[in-house]
Write an enzyme that holds these catalytic residues in place. Structure first.
Site, short mmCIF file in Angstrom:
data_model
loop_
_atom_site.label_atom_id
_atom_site.label_comp_id
_atom_site.label_asym_id
_atom_site.label_seq_id
_atom_site.Cartn_x
_atom_site.Cartn_y
_atom_site.Cartn_z
CB VAL A 77 72.80 150.29 29.38
CG1 VAL A 77 74.33 150.20 29.45
CG2 VAL A 77 72.38 151.28 28.32
CD GLU B 224 69.90 142.68 20.72
OE1 GLU B 224 68.92 143.31 20.34
OE2 GLU B 224 70.10 142.39 21.91
CD GLU C 168 69.09 150.53 35.59
OE1 GLU C 168 68.89 151.55 36.25
OE2 GLU C 168 70.21 150.25 35.09
CE LYS D 122 73.18 146.43 25.41
NZ LYS D 122 73.70 145.07 25.35
P1 NDP Z 1 62.58 138.05 21.70
O1 NDP Z 1 62.68 137.99 20.22
O2 NDP Z 1 62.83 136.82 22.50
O3 NDP Z 1 61.11 138.58 22.10
C1 NDP Z 1 60.42 139.57 21.42
C2 NDP Z 1 58.94 139.18 21.41
O4 NDP Z 1 58.19 140.26 20.89
C3 NDP Z 1 58.68 137.94 20.53
O5 NDP Z 1 57.79 137.07 21.17
C4 NDP Z 1 58.11 138.59 19.29
O6 NDP Z 1 57.24 137.71 18.59
C5 NDP Z 1 57.32 139.73 19.88
N1 NDP Z 1 57.02 140.74 18.87
C6 NDP Z 1 57.83 141.20 17.90
N2 NDP Z 1 57.19 142.13 17.16
C7 NDP Z 1 55.96 142.26 17.69
C8 NDP Z 1 54.83 143.04 17.36
N3 NDP Z 1 54.82 143.86 16.32
N4 NDP Z 1 53.71 142.92 18.10
C9 NDP Z 1 53.68 142.07 19.15
N5 NDP Z 1 54.73 141.30 19.52
C10 NDP Z 1 55.85 141.38 18.80
O7 NDP Z 1 63.53 139.22 22.17
P2 NDP Z 1 64.13 139.44 23.63
O8 NDP Z 1 63.10 139.18 24.65
O9 NDP Z 1 65.44 138.77 23.72
O10 NDP Z 1 64.47 141.02 23.56
C11 NDP Z 1 63.44 141.96 23.65
C12 NDP Z 1 64.09 143.35 23.74
O11 NDP Z 1 64.91 143.41 24.92
C13 NDP Z 1 65.01 143.69 22.59
O12 NDP Z 1 64.95 145.08 22.37
C14 NDP Z 1 66.40 143.32 23.10
O13 NDP Z 1 67.42 144.05 22.48
C15 NDP Z 1 66.25 143.71 24.55
N6 NDP Z 1 67.15 143.05 25.47
C16 NDP Z 1 67.31 141.69 25.42
C17 NDP Z 1 68.12 141.05 26.32
C18 NDP Z 1 68.33 139.59 26.31
O14 NDP Z 1 69.19 139.09 27.07
N7 NDP Z 1 67.59 138.82 25.49
C19 NDP Z 1 68.85 141.82 27.35
C20 NDP Z 1 68.59 143.25 27.33
C21 NDP Z 1 67.77 143.81 26.42
P3 NDP Z 1 57.89 136.74 17.46
O15 NDP Z 1 58.91 135.90 18.14
O16 NDP Z 1 56.72 135.99 16.95
O17 NDP Z 1 58.51 137.64 16.45
N1 HSE Z 2 72.24 140.96 22.82
C1 HSE Z 2 72.50 141.71 23.98
C2 HSE Z 2 73.81 141.27 24.59
C3 HSE Z 2 71.39 141.56 24.97
O1 HSE Z 2 74.29 140.19 24.24
O2 HSE Z 2 74.37 142.01 25.41
C4 HSE Z 2 71.54 142.46 26.19
O3 HSE Z 2 71.36 143.80 25.85
#
Ligand code: NDP
Ligand code: HSE
Length: 405
Positions: free
Chosen positions: A127, A185, A124, A200
């Protein structure tokens, strides 16, 4: 106690823990038992966090623990996120994710794998951030044929376009702010060049039409070419420039694209500002439905991740409800030039040029702007026909955008 693991403890992972901890009581009431985050997998340690003692660095610990029935993947990127997802599904664990890159690239295969292992794979949050869109399309709209889906699917670019239009802010400054707020991102090129929105719209097209297109191959134009002059021109025309993902069926084939569109103020999408997303779903029975809400950010996105977790842990989701997608081949994909819509062209010239452009574009609809510029809004026609008509006039547009109906 229902035991789960979080993969990735960044913006969304932290938000997911916060939602589960803060709303513990109502979550337990909904699931019939308490939900406990037993492990958090990340590359870093978080000694200051109340759940810091749950952090592990080896996925095997999670995969080998039979108490953990569900894994929430929020690491981002294709690998190892895809590999960990496969391993968790094969180990008989449900997976939920916010990772649209993985869903848009491997979704068909992962849904099959989930079914084979009698577990769920839900996405969910992939997108529209916090907006409920995937589940409503699958459940509430199940009696409808979906005709088209269009919308603002990227919060970062909508935030940038809004600030450029309303505050005259510079692109680079607003992008930096979006990064600080946790919207962008890891590589923000995916936002501003349109790939995130492409992923998306590919997911929404698969939900609507059952075919998963390659997000890297659909026609994708981001907002890097949009200037303050363009946003001001759109304003003068009574609309706004919005980055739109659109999908529909043309002669039985799936058409999908991402592009800046002109959206007139009569369309609710033109009023979707800042980090908000808005998605229009056109169906054959309900007609048009409009989904609106925060499209990115920590707690809105976490809200959608936790919705999937609760759907599964409360027993409401079963593998029988998972959609069936097949990977699209060439014959399934419509040429983007066949998209039929009105288009706005801005030219520099004299009243005779205006008359010539109006005749070519089969319209009476034109507006004089300033500095000798005028805009002509074509009748509904394909990009191929509209561009050929403009070329034949010998006029050279300074801007051309499709119009979102
Ligand atoms: P972040 O970069 O803030 O968080 C990702 C986390 O995962 C970091 O702490 C990173 O560590 C860790 N990580 C990366 N690779 C590994 C690995 N191999 N093993 C263990 N941990 C790992 O990203 P977001 O939380 O913003 O986004 C996460 C996902 O959600 C993405 O796919 C994004 O597109 C999606 N998303 C994000 C939104 C947003 O508003 N931020 C909204 C909707 C979807 P480190 O930082 O040390 O690399
Ligand atoms: N980078 C994405 C955005 C996060 O700005 O919409 C949510 O998928």
């Amino acid at each position: 106690m229902l035991q789960i693991a979080l993969l990735g403890f960044g913006v969304v992972g932290n938000g997911t823990a916060e939602v589960i901890l803060q709303n513990q009581k109502q979550i337990a009431a909904y699931c019939g038992d308490e939900v406990n985050i037993k492990y958090i997998l990340d590359l870093r340690d978080f000694p200051e966090h109340p759940l810091g003692n749950r952090v592990v660095h080896d996925i095997k610990i999670i995969l080998d623990d039979p108490e953990v029935t569900l894994v929430a993947e929020m690491m981002g990127g294709s690998h190892p996120a895809y590999d960990f997802t496969c391993a968790a599904l094969k180990a008989g664990k449900h997976v939920v994710t916010s990772n649209k890159e993985v869903v848009a690239t491997f979704g068909a295969e992962l849904l099959d794998l989930a079914r084979e292992n009698h577990v769920s794979y839900l996405f969910e949050a992939s997108v529209g951030g916090g907006i409920p869109i995937i589940r409503p399309m699958q459940t509430d709209l199940a009696s409808n044929e979906i005709l088209a889906v269009s919308g603002i699917l990227n919060g970062t670019t909508n935030f940038i376009l809004t600030k450029m239009k309303n505050e005259g802010a510079a692109f680079a400054d607003v992008l930096k702010l979006a990064q600080q707020k946790g919207y962008a991102e890891a590589n923000p090129a995916a936002d501003v060049e349109g790939l995130d929105a492409a992923r998306k719209i590919v997911i929404l097209a698969a939900l609507a039409f059952g075919k998963l297109l390659d997000p890297n191959k659909i026609s994708t134009t981001g907002i890097t070419g949009i200037t303050q002059e363009h946003t001001a021109l759109a304003d003068k025309l009574g609309g706004a420039v919005k980055l739109i993902g659109h999908t529909e069926k043309v002669d039985g084939r799936v058409l999908a694209l991402v592009s800046p569109f002109l959206v007139f103020s009569s369309n609710p999408i033109s009023h979707v500002d800042d980090v908000y997303n808005g998605i229009l779903v056109d169906t054959n029975m309900l007609g048009r439905a409009f989904f609106y809400g925060a499209g990115a950010g920590k707690l809105p996105t976490a809200s959608a991740v936790v919705a999937d977790i609760l759907d599964i842990l409360s027993g409401r989701s079963t593998d029988r409800r998972l959609p069936h997608w097949t990977v699209a081949d060439e014959a399934d994909i419509a040429d983007v030039a066949s998209l039929s819509c009105r288009r706005v062209y801005v030219f520099e010239g004299c009243p005779r040029c205006e008359a010539k452009a109006k005749t070519a574009l089969k319209t009476e609809d034109s507006v004089w702007l300033c500095d000798g510029k005028f805009a002509v809004i074509s009748s509904k026609m394909s990009a191929t026909n509209a561009d050929a008509a403009v070329t034949a006039t010998g006029l050279c547009p300074v801007l051309s955008l499709p119009v979102l109906e």
